[in-house]
Design a protein around this motif. Structure first.
Motif: not given
Length: 199
Positions: A80-87, A116-125
């Motif tokens: 899913q990529g880094n969910q703390l660096d979405l853009l 809040e809009l784009l982050q997945a509900g479950e992901f690897t940190l």
């Protein structure tokens, strides 16, 4: 009637709280390994929703330094990529380690609405690759220094799971062992034959 209503209300409140329970899990690619092999542990968060996004974390990853050594770390989710660096703005990332622990810190630079809009509900940190260096049963655990939501407020984590990996000696399978024995016999026979020709 009032008691029944109160009980139903309490039950509904408990169920609604558990429905959005946020947890962090340590997941390993194997629970048994041998000396010289590598294992991968993923630190995954789940239970996030549109109203609750992760904005930062500061955690300590604990391992048995007598059994394992850290080979490498990787930030974010491999799929899913880094969910703390979405853009693609990047994120503040820092890591430090000592014997038996690894500190991992990350802060997102993304906007609150995007998290809040784009982050997945479950992901690897993050993931940790470790080398197996000794025989034994190694426990892996996680402690949190700070977990923040998209607004920078404390995010309540309901549970953090641990895991254990057992290590053993390198085992040679019977076919491989037989091949080694046959190879040694052939080498000795050829050596004897060569020494006879010299005489």
């Amino acid at each position: 009637m009032k008691k029944i209503f109160a009980c139903l209300l309490a039950l509904g409140l408990i169920l609604s709280l558990n429905a959005n329970a946020i947890s962090i899990d340590l997941i390993t690619d194997k629970n048994a390994t041998s000396i010289g092999e590598t294992i991968e542990l993923q630190v995954r968060i789940n239970g996030l929703d549109d109203a609750t996004a992760l904005g930062s974390y500061d955690v300590n990853f604990h391992y048995d330094e007598n059994l394992f050594s850290i080979s490498s770390i990787s930030w974010g989710d491999a799929v899913q990529g880094n969910q703390l660096d979405l853009l693609g703005f990047g994120s503040l990332q820092d890591s430090s380690s000592n014997l038996g622990w690894l500190n991992m810190l990350e802060v997102s630079f993304d906007e609150i609405a995007d998290l809040e809009l784009l982050q997945a509900g479950e992901f690897t940190l993050f993931s940790v690759l470790l080398n197996t260096i000794a025989i034994g049963s190694g426990d892996f655990s996680l402690t949190t220094n700070a977990i923040g939501d998209a607004y920078g407020q404390d995010l309540f984590i309901d549970s953090i799971s641990n895991t254990t990996v057992n290590t053993s000696e390198v085992t040679v399978s019977e076919p491989a062992g037989m091949l080694l024995l046959l190879g040694a016999i052939a080498f000795v026979a050829l050596r004897n034959k060569a020494s006879q020709h010299k005489q």
